[in-house]
Motif scaffolding. Structure first.
Motif, PDB file in Angstrom:
ATOM      1  N   VAL A   1     -13.756  -4.323   6.666  1.00 21.16           N
ATOM      2  CA  VAL A   1     -14.798  -4.868   5.612  1.00 21.16           C
ATOM      3  C   VAL A   1     -16.097  -4.847   6.117  1.00 21.16           C
ATOM      4  N   GLY A   2     -16.497  -5.438   7.265  1.00 24.61           N
ATOM      5  CA  GLY A   2     -17.747  -6.027   7.659  1.00 24.61           C
ATOM      6  C   GLY A   2     -18.298  -4.608   8.358  1.00 24.61           C
ATOM      7  N   ILE A   3     -17.773  -3.611   8.987  1.00 24.07           N
ATOM      8  CA  ILE A   3     -18.274  -2.422   9.248  1.00 24.07           C
ATOM      9  C   ILE A   3     -18.606  -1.596   8.144  1.00 24.07           C
ATOM     10  N   GLY A   4     -17.474  -1.656   6.927  1.00 25.83           N
ATOM     11  CA  GLY A   4     -17.618  -0.829   5.851  1.00 25.83           C
ATOM     12  C   GLY A   4     -19.129  -1.099   5.125  1.00 25.83           C
ATOM     13  N   THR A   5     -19.234  -2.496   4.945  1.00 25.34           N
ATOM     14  CA  THR A   5     -20.510  -2.832   4.087  1.00 25.34           C
ATOM     15  C   THR A   5     -21.617  -2.824   5.011  1.00 25.34           C
ATOM     16  N   SER A   6     -21.536  -2.298   6.398  1.00 21.63           N
ATOM     17  CA  SER A   6     -22.647  -2.205   7.016  1.00 21.63           C
ATOM     18  C   SER A   6     -22.926  -0.862   7.110  1.00 21.63           C
ATOM     19  N   MET A   7     -22.479   0.016   6.552  1.00 23.84           N
ATOM     20  CA  MET A   7     -22.691   1.589   6.543  1.00 23.84           C
ATOM     21  C   MET A   7     -24.019   1.886   5.885  1.00 23.84           C
ATOM     22  N   PRO A   8     -24.494   1.159   4.885  1.00 22.71           N
ATOM     23  CA  PRO A   8     -26.038   1.494   4.355  1.00 22.71           C
ATOM     24  C   PRO A   8     -26.930   1.068   5.392  1.00 22.71           C
ATOM     25  N   GLU A   9     -26.830  -0.049   6.077  1.00 16.54           N
ATOM     26  CA  GLU A   9     -27.593  -0.495   7.106  1.00 16.54           C
ATOM     27  C   GLU A   9     -27.636   0.893   8.326  1.00 16.54           C
ATOM     28  N   LEU A  10     -26.654   1.182   8.558  1.00 15.78           N
ATOM     29  CA  LEU A  10     -26.464   2.232   9.595  1.00 15.78           C
ATOM     30  C   LEU A  10     -27.080   3.685   9.206  1.00 15.78           C
ATOM     31  N   VAL A  11     -26.882   3.950   7.964  1.00 18.61           N
ATOM     32  CA  VAL A  11     -27.365   5.159   7.366  1.00 18.61           C
ATOM     33  C   VAL A  11     -29.131   4.967   7.541  1.00 18.61           C
ATOM     34  N   SER A  12     -29.421   3.882   6.674  1.00 21.62           N
ATOM     35  CA  SER A  12     -31.062   3.803   6.801  1.00 21.62           C
ATOM     36  C   SER A  12     -31.753   3.762   7.994  1.00 21.62           C
ATOM     37  N   SER A  13     -30.933   2.937   8.968  1.00 19.27           N
ATOM     38  CA  SER A  13     -31.538   2.349  10.143  1.00 19.27           C
ATOM     39  C   SER A  13     -31.591   3.763  11.168  1.00 19.27           C
ATOM     40  N   MET A  14     -30.653   4.376  10.990  1.00 20.78           N
ATOM     41  CA  MET A  14     -30.348   5.804  11.906  1.00 20.78           C
ATOM     42  C   MET A  14     -31.678   6.851  11.180  1.00 20.78           C
ATOM     43  N   PHE A  15     -32.000   6.927  10.049  1.00 18.59           N
ATOM     44  CA  PHE A  15     -33.000   7.930   9.397  1.00 18.59           C
ATOM     45  C   PHE A  15     -34.250   7.532  10.024  1.00 18.59           C
ATOM     46  N   SER A  16     -34.212   5.880   9.850  1.00 18.86           N
ATOM     47  CA  SER A  16     -35.699   5.331  10.254  1.00 18.86           C
ATOM     48  C   SER A  16     -35.815   5.789  11.774  1.00 18.86           C
ATOM     49  N   ALA A  17     -34.714   5.445  12.690  1.00 18.31           N
ATOM     50  CA  ALA A  17     -34.913   5.650  14.070  1.00 18.31           C
ATOM     51  C   ALA A  17     -35.278   7.012  14.342  1.00 18.31           C
ATOM     52  N   ILE A  18     -34.596   7.936  13.624  1.00 25.19           N
ATOM     53  CA  ILE A  18     -35.062   9.529  14.151  1.00 25.19           C
ATOM     54  C   ILE A  18     -36.448   9.896  13.600  1.00 25.19           C
ATOM     55  N   GLU A  19     -36.957   9.147  12.618  1.00 24.77           N
ATOM     56  CA  GLU A  19     -38.297   9.644  12.129  1.00 24.77           C
ATOM     57  C   GLU A  19     -39.256   8.674  12.908  1.00 24.77           C
ATOM     58  N   GLY A  20     -38.843   8.032  13.892  1.00 24.70           N
ATOM     59  CA  GLY A  20     -39.833   7.224  14.439  1.00 24.70           C
ATOM     60  C   GLY A  20     -40.516   5.861  14.049  1.00 24.70           C
ATOM     61  N   ARG A  21     -39.633   5.365  13.100  1.00 28.12           N
ATOM     62  CA  ARG A  21     -40.252   4.332  12.432  1.00 28.12           C
ATOM     63  C   ARG A  21     -39.377   3.055  12.778  1.00 28.12           C
TER      64      ARG A  21
END
Length: 319
Positions: A45-65
């Protein structure tokens, strides 16, 4: 603008429904696997509910933000403890086990301190600057160790006994519910985040402010929905495990992954943001340490909510 609000509300509804599936499915898996609901809350559950953070943070990191990537995690962890556990504790007091006090929360405090030193480039008297790839690899190795420990410890603890009148869910159905729940949380969380950030950017506020407020709140909606549903279903261990596991996963898995993909630079996060981030896991067990109480009661939960309201007020007046 109307379309943005519609998608935002749809994402919120999907997250709420998916959290119900995840709580039911993961509880059944816990019983089938002979593991405690707390450990399932910390892992699946902890990892599952962290998926939105993973998706948004990865996109942000790739975009250099980097401000968005790191600010999202620091803001989410603050939100998880002060807001979500605050709301959950007001609904129903949450009891801590001896293992929570001696092991689980101290691990959460330790990884928070570790990543904070990394963000400050190992100079606690300086300013937050960012993270390197080496930092990311260290965090990912820590995540592997954490998961190994949690699964082994969960099997030793065993699942709590169920009442005789409860119906045993079939394993395939429980797994399907877990998958649908995690998938719904990811899709719903992404919709909520994207449209929340779109509204915030239209107001012209900084990446750092967006990350630690609206984006953090948006990506924490799965944790909020899951914890409220768990508490209402009298599965308080699942709620507590979800928050502790989510905070640890946010740091070790998500920041570890993002920093490994690309170094993260920070410019708009403040020392106050980082201070509240470092303080939030400590307040989890201050009552246990200082007052020998192994419960997060309604008074403690109300204090958490007041602290969060004060932090948000400080953010708003310092835009």
């Amino acid at each position: 603008m109307v379309q943005t609000i519609v998608f935002l509300l749809f994402g919120l509804a999907l997250v709420t429904l998916a959290s119900d599936w995840l709580v039911d499915g993961s509880s059944a898996v816990a019983r089938r696997a002979g593991m405690s609901e707390f450990v399932i809350g910390m892992t699946i559950v902890g990892i599952g509910t962290s998926m939105p953070e993973l998706v948004s943070s990865m996109f942000s990191a790739i975009e250099g933000r980097g401000d968005l990537a790191i600010g999202n995690i620091t803001g989410s962890n603050i939100c998880n403890v002060l807001l979500i556990l605050g709301v959950s504790g007001v609904l129903s007091p949450l009891a801590y086990s001896r293992n929570n006090i001696r092991v689980d929360v101290p691990i959460c405090i330790a990884v928070t301190a570790l990543v904070s030193l990394m963000i400050y480039r190992w100079n606690p008297f300086g300013q937050p600057t960012g993270m390197s790839r080496i930092d990311g690899i260290i965090l990912l190795l820590g995540f592997i160790l954490f998961m190994t420990y949690s699964i082994r410890n969960g099997k030793k603890e065993g699942a709590p006994a169920e009442s005789g009148d409860s119906k045993e869910m079939k394993l395939w159905k429980a797994i399907v519910l877990c998958i649908l729940g995690i998938g719904g949380l990811v899709v719903g969380g992404k919709l909520f985040v994207d449209n929340t950030v779109a509204l915030a950017q239209a107001l012209g506020v900084s990446d750092g402010f967006i990350a630690v407020t609206l984006m953090a709140l948006g990506t924490s909606v799965p944790e909020l929905a899951t914890c409220v549903v768990a508490v209402l279903k009298k599965k308080n261990d699942l709620a507590l495990g979800n928050i502790i596991g989510s905070n640890i996963s946010n740091i070790l898995l998500i920041l570890g992954t993002c920093a490994t993909i690309t170094p993260l630079k920070v410019s708009s996060l403040t020392s106050v943001d980082m201070g509240i981030f470092m303080l939030s896991p400590v307040v989890l067990i201050t009552a246990a340490w200082f007052f020998r109480r192994r419960v997060l009661d309604r008074a403690d939960a109300s204090l958490y909510l007041l602290l969060y309201a004060g932090y948000v007020y400080w953010l708003v007046i310092n835009i």
